[in-house]
Design an enzyme around this catalytic site. Sequence first.
Site, mmCIF file in Angstrom:
data_model
loop_
_atom_site.group_PDB
_atom_site.id
_atom_site.type_symbol
_atom_site.label_atom_id
_atom_site.label_comp_id
_atom_site.label_asym_id
_atom_site.label_seq_id
_atom_site.Cartn_x
_atom_site.Cartn_y
_atom_site.Cartn_z
ATOM 1 N N GLY A 143 0.828 -1.198 0.000
ATOM 2 C CA GLY A 143 0.000 0.000 0.000
ATOM 3 C C GLY A 143 0.864 1.250 0.000
ATOM 4 O O GLY A 143 0.583 2.203 0.707
ATOM 5 N N HIS A 144 1.931 1.222 -0.812
ATOM 6 C CA HIS A 144 2.827 2.369 -0.908
ATOM 7 C C HIS A 144 3.664 2.252 -2.185
ATOM 8 O O HIS A 144 3.629 1.248 -2.881
ATOM 9 C CB HIS A 144 3.754 2.442 0.314
ATOM 10 N N ALA A 145 4.404 3.315 -2.462
ATOM 11 C CA ALA A 145 5.393 3.337 -3.542
ATOM 12 C C ALA A 145 6.666 3.939 -2.967
ATOM 13 O O ALA A 145 6.647 4.533 -1.885
ATOM 14 C CB ALA A 145 4.890 4.174 -4.716
#
Length: 133
Positions: free
Chosen positions: A49-51
Amino acid sequence: MLDNCKIIDIPKIADPRGNLGVIEKELLPYKIKRVYYLYDVPSDAYRGGHAHKEQLEFLIALSGSFEVVIDNGTNKETITLNKPDKGLLLDTGIWRELQNFSSGAICLVVSSGEYLEEDYIRNYNDFKSFVGA
């Protein structure tokens, strides 16, 4: 596959006593700075749930299986990792979510950087702005 994300075969040494997977400096396009792993993830939970702005990561299913949903802000693709001799190289600026972990699944992550909170994009709208989508 999206952008510069790709599946990489991990060299193995086959032996009747069991196989040995080898990750050395020529396999990945970066120096390894951090290694961590996810385990005991409930099947209905998701991770990621991130980059990352600058960090590259290489994900391997050491045991079991899980799905990696990768997103460049325009397109999404789901990749199933379920073999310890194949890994997924994630480029910068790719949103990732890991889901559908099988019982006993272990995800090994080999990273180009040490943990740095400033490198994470944790809000999807901020991510879309970052990649210009």
